[in-house]
Scaffold this motif. Structure first.
Motif, short mmCIF file in Angstrom:
data_model
loop_
_atom_site.label_atom_id
_atom_site.label_comp_id
_atom_site.label_asym_id
_atom_site.label_seq_id
_atom_site.Cartn_x
_atom_site.Cartn_y
_atom_site.Cartn_z
N ARG A 1 0.83 -1.22 0.00
CA ARG A 1 0.00 0.00 0.00
C ARG A 1 0.85 1.25 0.00
N LEU A 2 1.88 1.27 0.84
CA LEU A 2 2.76 2.43 0.88
C LEU A 2 3.50 2.61 -0.44
N SER A 3 3.94 1.52 -1.04
CA SER A 3 4.65 1.59 -2.31
C SER A 3 3.78 2.22 -3.39
N ALA A 4 2.52 1.83 -3.44
CA ALA A 4 1.59 2.41 -4.42
C ALA A 4 1.39 3.90 -4.18
N GLU A 5 1.28 4.28 -2.92
CA GLU A 5 1.10 5.70 -2.59
C GLU A 5 2.36 6.51 -2.89
N LEU A 6 3.51 5.96 -2.57
CA LEU A 6 4.76 6.68 -2.76
C LEU A 6 5.14 6.80 -4.23
N ALA A 7 4.59 5.93 -5.08
CA ALA A 7 4.86 6.02 -6.52
C ALA A 7 4.37 7.34 -7.09
N GLU A 8 3.38 7.94 -6.43
CA GLU A 8 2.82 9.22 -6.88
C GLU A 8 3.60 10.42 -6.33
N CYS A 9 4.51 10.18 -5.41
CA CYS A 9 5.26 11.27 -4.76
C CYS A 9 6.56 11.55 -5.50
N ALA A 10 7.01 12.78 -5.38
CA ALA A 10 8.28 13.17 -6.00
C ALA A 10 9.45 12.57 -5.23
N ARG A 11 10.54 12.34 -5.95
CA ARG A 11 11.76 11.84 -5.33
C ARG A 11 12.19 12.82 -4.25
N GLY A 12 12.56 12.30 -3.08
CA GLY A 12 13.01 13.15 -1.99
C GLY A 12 11.92 13.54 -1.01
N THR A 13 10.66 13.18 -1.31
CA THR A 13 9.56 13.47 -0.40
C THR A 13 9.75 12.68 0.89
N ARG A 14 9.56 13.34 2.01
CA ARG A 14 9.72 12.68 3.31
C ARG A 14 8.58 11.70 3.53
N VAL A 15 8.91 10.52 4.04
CA VAL A 15 7.94 9.45 4.32
C VAL A 15 7.58 9.52 5.80
N ALA A 16 6.35 9.15 6.12
CA ALA A 16 5.88 9.15 7.51
C ALA A 16 6.81 8.29 8.38
N SER A 17 6.88 8.63 9.64
CA SER A 17 7.73 7.88 10.57
C SER A 17 7.13 6.50 10.84
N GLU A 18 7.94 5.61 11.40
CA GLU A 18 7.46 4.27 11.74
C GLU A 18 6.29 4.36 12.72
#
Length: 107
Positions: free
Chosen positions: A12-29
Protein backbone atom coordinates in the motif's frame (compact mmCIF):
# COMPACT_ATOMS: atom_id res chain seq x y z
CA UNK A 1 -1.60 -10.11 13.23
CA UNK A 2 -0.77 -12.02 10.07
CA UNK A 3 2.88 -12.82 9.41
CA UNK A 4 2.53 -11.10 6.03
CA UNK A 5 0.80 -7.95 7.31
CA UNK A 6 3.98 -5.93 6.92
CA UNK A 7 4.06 -6.95 3.23
CA UNK A 8 0.49 -5.71 2.78
CA UNK A 9 1.47 -2.40 4.40
CA UNK A 10 4.58 -2.19 2.18
CA UNK A 11 2.46 -2.76 -0.94
CA UNK A 12 0.00 0.00 0.00
CA UNK A 13 2.76 2.43 0.88
CA UNK A 14 4.65 1.59 -2.31
CA UNK A 15 1.59 2.41 -4.42
CA UNK A 16 1.10 5.70 -2.59
CA UNK A 17 4.76 6.68 -2.76
CA UNK A 18 4.86 6.02 -6.52
CA UNK A 19 2.82 9.22 -6.88
CA UNK A 20 5.26 11.27 -4.76
CA UNK A 21 8.28 13.17 -6.00
CA UNK A 22 11.76 11.84 -5.33
CA UNK A 23 13.01 13.15 -1.99
CA UNK A 24 9.56 13.47 -0.40
CA UNK A 25 9.72 12.68 3.31
CA UNK A 26 7.94 9.45 4.32
CA UNK A 27 5.88 9.15 7.51
CA UNK A 28 7.73 7.88 10.57
CA UNK A 29 7.46 4.27 11.74
CA UNK A 30 5.28 5.43 14.65
CA UNK A 31 2.90 7.24 12.28
CA UNK A 32 2.71 4.21 9.97
CA UNK A 33 2.02 1.94 12.96
CA UNK A 34 -0.85 4.18 14.12
CA UNK A 35 -2.29 4.54 10.63
CA UNK A 36 -2.42 0.79 9.95
CA UNK A 37 -3.22 -0.26 13.53
CA UNK A 38 -0.11 -2.40 13.93
CA UNK A 39 2.87 -2.45 16.23
CA UNK A 40 6.07 -0.57 15.58
CA UNK A 41 7.83 -3.83 14.65
CA UNK A 42 5.43 -4.40 11.73
CA UNK A 43 5.78 -0.77 10.62
CA UNK A 44 9.57 -1.03 10.75
CA UNK A 45 9.48 -4.28 8.74
CA UNK A 46 7.30 -2.59 6.09
CA UNK A 47 9.72 0.34 5.75
CA UNK A 48 12.68 -2.05 5.61
CA UNK A 49 10.92 -3.94 2.81
CA UNK A 50 10.47 -0.68 0.90
CA UNK A 51 14.16 0.05 1.40
CA UNK A 52 15.08 -3.39 0.00
CA UNK A 53 12.95 -2.58 -3.06
CA UNK A 54 14.69 0.81 -3.49
CA UNK A 55 11.34 2.62 -3.02
CA UNK A 56 12.73 4.61 -0.07
CA UNK A 57 16.12 5.53 1.31
CA UNK A 58 16.80 6.00 4.98
CA UNK A 59 19.24 8.52 6.36
CA UNK A 60 20.09 8.17 10.03
CA UNK A 61 19.14 11.33 11.88
CA UNK A 62 17.22 12.79 8.93
CA UNK A 63 14.41 10.38 8.12
CA UNK A 64 13.08 8.25 5.31
CA UNK A 65 12.61 9.64 1.81
CA UNK A 66 11.09 8.55 -1.48
CA UNK A 67 13.75 7.09 -3.74
CA UNK A 68 13.76 6.18 -7.40
CA UNK A 69 15.73 3.32 -8.84
CA UNK A 70 18.12 4.41 -11.54
CA UNK A 71 18.81 1.89 -14.30
CA UNK A 72 22.22 2.22 -15.91
CA UNK A 73 21.68 1.38 -19.57
CA UNK A 74 24.54 0.56 -21.91
CA UNK A 75 23.75 0.01 -25.57
CA UNK A 76 25.19 0.68 -29.01
CA UNK A 77 23.14 3.87 -29.31
CA UNK A 78 23.75 5.15 -25.77
CA UNK A 79 27.36 5.61 -24.71
CA UNK A 80 28.02 4.73 -21.06
CA UNK A 81 27.99 7.80 -18.86
CA UNK A 82 27.35 7.60 -15.14
CA UNK A 83 26.84 11.38 -14.84
CA UNK A 84 24.39 11.54 -17.76
CA UNK A 85 22.40 8.58 -16.40
CA UNK A 86 22.08 10.17 -12.96
CA UNK A 87 21.14 13.58 -14.41
CA UNK A 88 18.54 12.01 -16.75
CA UNK A 89 16.93 10.38 -13.70
CA UNK A 90 16.51 13.83 -12.14
CA UNK A 91 19.25 13.49 -9.56
CA UNK A 92 22.47 15.43 -9.12
CA UNK A 93 25.56 13.44 -10.03
CA UNK A 94 28.35 13.76 -7.52
CA UNK A 95 31.46 11.82 -6.72
CA UNK A 96 33.67 11.78 -3.67
CA UNK A 97 37.40 11.44 -4.10
CA UNK A 98 38.64 9.27 -1.24
CA UNK A 99 42.37 9.61 -1.86
CA UNK A 100 44.91 10.80 -4.38
CA UNK A 101 48.33 9.26 -4.85
CA UNK A 102 50.83 10.83 -7.24
CA UNK A 103 52.46 8.40 -9.63
CA UNK A 104 55.27 8.76 -12.07
CA UNK A 105 54.53 8.07 -15.71
CA UNK A 106 56.04 4.95 -17.21
CA UNK A 107 58.73 5.55 -19.86
Amino acid sequence: MSATRYLEIAERLSAELAECARGTRVASEAEIARRFGVGRVAARAAVQELERRFVVRRTQGSGTFVNRRIDYVISRSVPPSWSATIAAAGATPRALVKSVRPRTSPR
